[in-house]
Design a protein around this motif. Sequence first.
Motif, PDB file in Angstrom:
ATOM      1  N   HIS A  33      86.258  48.752  24.173  1.00 24.63           N
ATOM      2  CA  HIS A  33      86.899  47.788  23.274  1.00 24.63           C
ATOM      3  C   HIS A  33      86.936  48.311  21.837  1.00 24.63           C
ATOM      4  N   VAL A  34      85.793  48.802  21.332  1.00 25.93           N
ATOM      5  CA  VAL A  34      85.780  49.261  19.928  1.00 25.93           C
ATOM      6  C   VAL A  34      86.533  50.578  19.753  1.00 25.93           C
ATOM      7  N   LEU A  35      86.759  51.309  20.843  1.00 26.80           N
ATOM      8  CA  LEU A  35      87.509  52.561  20.748  1.00 26.80           C
ATOM      9  C   LEU A  35      88.996  52.374  21.036  1.00 26.80           C
ATOM     10  N   ASP A  36      89.398  51.164  21.423  1.00 27.33           N
ATOM     11  CA  ASP A  36      90.790  50.886  21.756  1.00 27.33           C
ATOM     12  C   ASP A  36      91.577  50.608  20.474  1.00 27.33           C
ATOM     13  N   ARG A  37      91.875  51.666  19.761  1.00 28.07           N
ATOM     14  CA  ARG A  37      92.604  51.588  18.500  1.00 28.07           C
ATOM     15  C   ARG A  37      93.694  52.653  18.520  1.00 28.07           C
ATOM     16  N   HIS A  38      94.631  52.550  17.598  1.00 25.73           N
ATOM     17  CA  HIS A  38      95.708  53.526  17.525  1.00 25.73           C
ATOM     18  C   HIS A  38      95.442  54.595  16.474  1.00 25.73           C
ATOM     19  N   ASP A  39      94.706  54.249  15.434  1.00 25.61           N
ATOM     20  CA  ASP A  39      94.450  55.178  14.340  1.00 25.61           C
ATOM     21  C   ASP A  39      93.278  56.098  14.693  1.00 25.61           C
ATOM     22  N   PRO A  40      93.515  57.418  14.761  1.00 28.14           N
ATOM     23  CA  PRO A  40      92.442  58.342  15.115  1.00 28.14           C
ATOM     24  C   PRO A  40      91.211  58.216  14.215  1.00 28.14           C
ATOM     25  N   ALA A  41      91.410  57.987  12.916  1.00 19.36           N
ATOM     26  CA  ALA A  41      90.268  57.858  12.011  1.00 19.36           C
ATOM     27  C   ALA A  41      89.440  56.615  12.335  1.00 19.36           C
ATOM     28  N   GLU A  42      90.100  55.526  12.715  1.00 17.42           N
ATOM     29  CA  GLU A  42      89.382  54.306  13.087  1.00 17.42           C
ATOM     30  C   GLU A  42      88.622  54.501  14.405  1.00 17.42           C
ATOM     31  N   ILE A  43      89.239  55.197  15.346  1.00 22.98           N
ATOM     32  CA  ILE A  43      88.555  55.502  16.613  1.00 22.98           C
ATOM     33  C   ILE A  43      87.311  56.337  16.336  1.00 22.98           C
ATOM     34  N   ALA A  44      87.454  57.368  15.510  1.00 28.20           N
ATOM     35  CA  ALA A  44      86.315  58.241  15.190  1.00 28.20           C
ATOM     36  C   ALA A  44      85.221  57.462  14.467  1.00 28.20           C
ATOM     37  N   HIS A  45      85.613  56.595  13.543  1.00 23.52           N
ATOM     38  CA  HIS A  45      84.628  55.785  12.819  1.00 23.52           C
ATOM     39  C   HIS A  45      83.857  54.882  13.783  1.00 23.52           C
ATOM     40  N   ASN A  46      84.564  54.210  14.678  1.00 23.16           N
ATOM     41  CA  ASN A  46      83.899  53.336  15.649  1.00 23.16           C
ATOM     42  C   ASN A  46      83.021  54.141  16.609  1.00 23.16           C
ATOM     43  N   ALA A  47      83.484  55.335  16.994  1.00 20.76           N
ATOM     44  CA  ALA A  47      82.667  56.197  17.853  1.00 20.76           C
ATOM     45  C   ALA A  47      81.385  56.593  17.130  1.00 20.76           C
ATOM     46  N   ALA A  48      81.487  56.865  15.850  1.00 25.95           N
ATOM     47  CA  ALA A  48      80.306  57.218  15.058  1.00 25.95           C
ATOM     48  C   ALA A  48      79.317  56.055  15.024  1.00 25.95           C
ATOM     49  N   LEU A  49      79.813  54.833  14.910  1.00 22.13           N
ATOM     50  CA  LEU A  49      78.930  53.665  14.892  1.00 22.13           C
ATOM     51  C   LEU A  49      78.243  53.469  16.242  1.00 22.13           C
ATOM     52  N   VAL A  50      78.977  53.698  17.342  1.00 19.57           N
ATOM     53  CA  VAL A  50      78.382  53.601  18.678  1.00 19.57           C
ATOM     54  C   VAL A  50      77.289  54.657  18.828  1.00 19.57           C
ATOM     55  N   GLU A  80      90.643  66.676  14.909  1.00 14.77           N
ATOM     56  CA  GLU A  80      89.263  66.894  15.328  1.00 14.77           C
ATOM     57  C   GLU A  80      88.352  66.207  14.315  1.00 14.77           C
ATOM     58  N   PHE A  81      87.349  65.502  14.843  1.00 10.39           N
ATOM     59  CA  PHE A  81      86.379  64.807  14.009  1.00 10.39           C
ATOM     60  C   PHE A  81      84.990  65.294  14.378  1.00 10.39           C
ATOM     61  N   GLU A  82      84.131  65.428  13.385  1.00 10.93           N
ATOM     62  CA  GLU A  82      82.733  65.754  13.646  1.00 10.93           C
ATOM     63  C   GLU A  82      81.883  64.613  13.110  1.00 10.93           C
ATOM     64  N   ILE A  83      81.070  64.053  13.991  1.00  7.50           N
ATOM     65  CA  ILE A  83      80.176  62.970  13.602  1.00  7.50           C
ATOM     66  C   ILE A  83      78.824  63.598  13.302  1.00  7.50           C
ATOM     67  N   VAL A  84      78.368  63.413  12.078  1.00  3.15           N
ATOM     68  CA  VAL A  84      77.097  63.981  11.640  1.00  3.15           C
ATOM     69  C   VAL A  84      76.200  62.832  11.190  1.00  3.15           C
ATOM     70  N   ILE A  85      75.087  62.663  11.879  1.00  7.64           N
ATOM     71  CA  ILE A  85      74.129  61.625  11.516  1.00  7.64           C
ATOM     72  C   ILE A  85      72.885  62.340  11.017  1.00  7.64           C
ATOM     73  N   SER A  86      72.700  62.310   9.699  1.00  9.70           N
ATOM     74  CA  SER A  86      71.572  63.042   9.131  1.00  9.70           C
ATOM     75  C   SER A  86      70.329  62.177   9.018  1.00  9.70           C
ATOM     76  N   GLU A  87      70.504  60.866   9.048  1.00  3.56           N
ATOM     77  CA  GLU A  87      69.362  59.982   8.962  1.00  3.56           C
ATOM     78  C   GLU A  87      69.673  58.694   9.706  1.00  3.56           C
TER      79      GLU A  87
END
Length: 89
Positions: A33-50, A80-87
Amino acid sequence: MIDDTAKTIIRPTAEALSHADPTLFEMIRYIRHVLDRHDPAEIAHNAALVYLAMFTAFRDAKLLELDWAPSLSLDIGDREFEIVISEVS
């Protein structure tokens, strides 16, 4: 003598989900549901939150001692998106 400190490697398969806790299916549905978006940046942002939520839950359950997670690369559309979680907060 058995060494209880030896690392056990677990390699789950997609087929194993069919025998898993039914709550996992609810989680999968929510993630879709949270990844069902059309904008790649929004999909990547939601993927990062998951991704952050998963690591935060592991850390809160004291299953993970790190305050960071490995980076995750995603190809969405032609970007291409890179999700980096440093903390993990």
